[in-house]
Scaffold this active site. Structure first.
Site, PDB file in Angstrom:
ATOM      1  N   CYS A  10       9.620  -0.099  29.540  1.00 48.55           N
ATOM      2  CA  CYS A  10       8.165  -0.069  29.408  1.00 48.55           C
ATOM      3  C   CYS A  10       7.797  -1.450  28.893  1.00 48.55           C
ATOM      4  CB  CYS A  10       7.700   1.018  28.441  1.00 48.55           C
ATOM      5  SG  CYS A  10       5.911   0.965  28.228  1.00 48.55           S
ATOM      6  N   SER A  34       6.685   1.481  24.652  1.00 49.29           N
ATOM      7  CA  SER A  34       7.948   2.209  24.523  1.00 49.29           C
ATOM      8  C   SER A  34       7.934   3.522  25.292  1.00 49.29           C
ATOM      9  CB  SER A  34       8.205   2.504  23.044  1.00 49.29           C
ATOM     10  OG  SER A  34       7.121   3.269  22.531  1.00 49.29           O
TER      11      SER A  34
END
Ligand SMILES: [Fe+2]
Length: 198
Positions: free
Chosen positions: A106, A110
Protein backbone atom coordinates in the site's frame (compact mmCIF):
# COMPACT_ATOMS: atom_id res chain seq x y z
CA UNK A 1 14.93 26.71 26.88
CA UNK A 2 13.27 27.48 23.50
CA UNK A 3 9.57 28.08 23.73
CA UNK A 4 8.59 25.00 21.67
CA UNK A 5 10.32 22.75 24.24
CA UNK A 6 8.09 24.15 26.94
CA UNK A 7 5.06 23.45 24.73
CA UNK A 8 6.20 19.86 24.24
CA UNK A 9 6.63 19.40 27.98
CA UNK A 10 3.14 20.68 28.71
CA UNK A 11 1.51 18.43 26.09
CA UNK A 12 0.19 15.10 27.32
CA UNK A 13 1.56 11.95 25.73
CA UNK A 14 -0.54 10.06 23.19
CA UNK A 15 -1.27 7.42 25.84
CA UNK A 16 -2.46 10.06 28.32
CA UNK A 17 -4.69 11.67 25.72
CA UNK A 18 -6.16 8.32 24.66
CA UNK A 19 -6.83 7.44 28.30
CA UNK A 20 -8.51 10.82 28.87
CA UNK A 21 -10.78 10.43 25.82
CA UNK A 22 -11.60 6.85 26.82
CA UNK A 23 -12.47 7.93 30.37
CA UNK A 24 -14.63 10.80 29.07
CA UNK A 25 -16.55 8.45 26.75
CA UNK A 26 -16.92 5.85 29.51
CA UNK A 27 -18.27 8.55 31.87
CA UNK A 28 -20.99 9.30 29.31
CA UNK A 29 -21.98 5.64 29.15
CA UNK A 30 -20.45 4.94 25.73
CA UNK A 31 -18.23 2.10 26.97
CA UNK A 32 -15.09 3.03 25.06
CA UNK A 33 -13.03 0.66 27.21
CA UNK A 34 -15.21 -2.26 26.14
CA UNK A 35 -14.89 -1.25 22.48
CA UNK A 36 -11.10 -1.06 22.76
CA UNK A 37 -11.00 -4.49 24.40
CA UNK A 38 -13.21 -5.92 21.65
CA UNK A 39 -11.00 -4.45 18.95
CA UNK A 40 -7.87 -5.72 20.65
CA UNK A 41 -9.36 -9.23 20.82
CA UNK A 42 -10.28 -9.12 17.12
CA UNK A 43 -6.84 -7.88 16.12
CA UNK A 44 -4.96 -10.48 18.13
CA UNK A 45 -7.21 -13.54 18.01
CA UNK A 46 -9.52 -13.25 14.99
CA UNK A 47 -7.72 -11.28 12.29
CA UNK A 48 -4.84 -13.64 11.74
CA UNK A 49 -3.16 -15.19 8.74
CA UNK A 50 -4.69 -18.55 9.74
CA UNK A 51 -7.81 -17.35 7.93
CA UNK A 52 -6.00 -16.78 4.66
CA UNK A 53 -4.14 -20.06 5.12
CA UNK A 54 -7.50 -21.87 5.15
CA UNK A 55 -8.49 -20.07 1.95
CA UNK A 56 -5.25 -21.03 0.21
CA UNK A 57 -5.44 -24.65 1.31
CA UNK A 58 -9.02 -24.92 0.06
CA UNK A 59 -8.05 -23.38 -3.27
CA UNK A 60 -5.24 -25.90 -3.63
CA UNK A 61 -7.48 -28.93 -3.09
CA UNK A 62 -10.71 -27.71 -4.68
CA UNK A 63 -10.35 -26.41 -8.27
CA UNK A 64 -13.95 -25.16 -8.40
CA UNK A 65 -13.40 -23.13 -5.22
CA UNK A 66 -10.16 -21.79 -6.68
CA UNK A 67 -12.06 -20.59 -9.77
CA UNK A 68 -14.68 -18.85 -7.62
CA UNK A 69 -11.95 -17.34 -5.45
CA UNK A 70 -10.16 -15.88 -8.45
CA UNK A 71 -13.44 -14.58 -9.87
CA UNK A 72 -14.76 -13.00 -6.66
CA UNK A 73 -12.64 -13.27 -3.52
CA UNK A 74 -15.14 -11.67 -1.23
CA UNK A 75 -17.91 -14.11 -2.08
CA UNK A 76 -15.62 -17.14 -2.09
CA UNK A 77 -14.13 -16.56 1.38
CA UNK A 78 -17.66 -16.18 2.74
CA UNK A 79 -18.21 -19.84 1.78
CA UNK A 80 -15.78 -20.83 4.52
CA UNK A 81 -17.15 -18.41 7.05
CA UNK A 82 -14.76 -15.49 6.51
CA UNK A 83 -15.74 -11.90 5.97
CA UNK A 84 -14.24 -8.52 5.26
CA UNK A 85 -15.29 -5.13 6.59
CA UNK A 86 -17.89 -3.44 4.44
CA UNK A 87 -15.46 -0.88 3.09
CA UNK A 88 -13.20 -3.64 1.74
CA UNK A 89 -15.49 -3.83 -1.24
CA UNK A 90 -13.30 -6.11 -3.33
CA UNK A 91 -10.95 -8.94 -2.44
CA UNK A 92 -8.79 -9.66 -5.45
CA UNK A 93 -6.83 -12.91 -5.28
CA UNK A 94 -3.61 -12.94 -7.28
CA UNK A 95 -2.41 -16.35 -8.32
CA UNK A 96 1.31 -17.03 -8.42
CA UNK A 97 2.77 -19.44 -10.95
CA UNK A 98 6.23 -20.80 -11.58
CA UNK A 99 6.96 -17.70 -13.66
CA UNK A 100 4.82 -15.02 -11.98
CA UNK A 101 5.31 -13.62 -8.48
CA UNK A 102 2.63 -11.22 -7.27
CA UNK A 103 3.50 -8.82 -4.47
CA UNK A 104 1.17 -6.49 -2.62
CA UNK A 105 1.80 -3.17 -0.94
CA UNK A 106 0.00 0.00 0.00
CA UNK A 107 2.02 2.94 -1.25
CA UNK A 108 -0.11 5.40 0.70
CA UNK A 109 -0.34 3.78 4.12
CA UNK A 110 -0.87 0.22 5.32
CA UNK A 111 -4.05 -1.20 3.75
CA UNK A 112 -4.38 -4.98 3.70
CA UNK A 113 -7.17 -7.52 3.67
CA UNK A 114 -6.45 -7.79 7.39
CA UNK A 115 -9.40 -10.00 8.31
CA UNK A 116 -8.04 -12.59 5.88
CA UNK A 117 -4.25 -12.35 5.86
CA UNK A 118 -3.80 -10.72 9.26
CA UNK A 119 -2.72 -7.24 10.27
CA UNK A 120 0.26 -5.92 8.33
CA UNK A 121 3.74 -6.37 9.77
CA UNK A 122 5.74 -3.24 10.63
CA UNK A 123 7.95 -3.44 7.56
CA UNK A 124 4.86 -3.40 5.31
CA UNK A 125 3.92 -0.01 6.78
CA UNK A 126 7.43 1.34 6.47
CA UNK A 127 8.06 4.04 3.86
CA UNK A 128 11.12 2.08 2.69
CA UNK A 129 9.03 -0.93 1.65
CA UNK A 130 6.12 1.09 0.30
CA UNK A 131 8.29 3.14 -2.02
CA UNK A 132 11.07 0.75 -2.95
CA UNK A 133 8.99 -2.37 -3.67
CA UNK A 134 7.42 -0.46 -6.55
CA UNK A 135 10.66 0.83 -8.05
CA UNK A 136 13.06 -2.01 -7.33
CA UNK A 137 10.89 -4.96 -6.44
CA UNK A 138 13.45 -7.65 -7.31
CA UNK A 139 16.02 -6.10 -5.00
CA UNK A 140 13.54 -5.63 -2.17
CA UNK A 141 12.37 -9.24 -2.47
CA UNK A 142 15.97 -10.40 -2.37
CA UNK A 143 16.58 -8.35 0.77
CA UNK A 144 13.51 -10.00 2.30
CA UNK A 145 14.96 -13.42 1.52
CA UNK A 146 13.26 -14.20 -1.80
CA UNK A 147 15.87 -14.41 -4.54
CA UNK A 148 13.90 -14.97 -7.74
CA UNK A 149 15.45 -16.11 -10.98
CA UNK A 150 15.39 -13.47 -13.75
CA UNK A 151 12.71 -15.29 -15.74
CA UNK A 152 10.16 -14.86 -12.95
CA UNK A 153 8.03 -11.82 -13.68
CA UNK A 154 7.22 -9.70 -10.61
CA UNK A 155 3.87 -7.93 -10.48
CA UNK A 156 3.38 -5.34 -7.76
CA UNK A 157 -0.16 -4.44 -6.74
CA UNK A 158 -0.98 -1.24 -4.87
CA UNK A 159 -3.88 -1.62 -2.46
CA UNK A 160 -6.55 1.03 -2.14
CA UNK A 161 -9.07 1.62 0.60
CA UNK A 162 -11.79 -0.38 -1.12
CA UNK A 163 -9.76 -2.93 -3.10
CA UNK A 164 -7.73 -5.41 -1.04
CA UNK A 165 -5.48 -8.15 -2.32
CA UNK A 166 -4.13 -11.48 -1.26
CA UNK A 167 -1.60 -13.63 -3.05
CA UNK A 168 -2.39 -17.27 -3.76
CA UNK A 169 1.02 -18.93 -3.42
CA UNK A 170 2.07 -21.88 -5.53
CA UNK A 171 1.63 -25.22 -3.84
CA UNK A 172 4.90 -26.95 -2.96
CA UNK A 173 5.22 -30.14 -5.04
CA UNK A 174 6.04 -32.32 -2.02
CA UNK A 175 2.56 -31.66 -0.58
CA UNK A 176 0.69 -33.50 -3.29
CA UNK A 177 -0.88 -36.07 -0.97
CA UNK A 178 -1.47 -33.75 1.98
CA UNK A 179 -4.96 -33.15 3.42
CA UNK A 180 -6.36 -29.64 3.52
CA UNK A 181 -5.77 -28.98 7.22
CA UNK A 182 -2.12 -29.96 6.96
CA UNK A 183 -1.70 -27.72 3.91
CA UNK A 184 -3.13 -24.78 5.83
CA UNK A 185 -0.35 -25.12 8.40
CA UNK A 186 2.40 -24.28 5.93
CA UNK A 187 0.81 -21.12 4.49
CA UNK A 188 2.42 -18.00 5.91
CA UNK A 189 1.38 -14.36 6.04
CA UNK A 190 4.44 -13.39 4.00
CA UNK A 191 3.53 -15.84 1.24
CA UNK A 192 0.11 -14.16 0.99
CA UNK A 193 1.75 -10.71 0.81
CA UNK A 194 3.99 -12.15 -1.88
CA UNK A 195 7.40 -11.60 -0.31
CA UNK A 196 7.97 -15.34 0.25
CA UNK A 197 7.42 -18.59 -1.62
CA UNK A 198 6.53 -21.84 0.10
FE1 LIG B 1 -3.33 2.06 2.87
Amino acid sequence: MPSHDRVVQRTATVEQRVDAIQAALDARGLNATGAVEDLSHLAQEEWTSKNGARVVARAWVDPAFRERLLANGREAVAEIGLSLPRHHRHLIVLENTATVQNVICCTLCSCTAFTIIGLPPDWYKDLEYRSRVVRESRTVLRELGLDLSPEVEIRVWDTTADTRYMVLPTRPPETVEWPEDRLAEIVTRDSMIGVARL
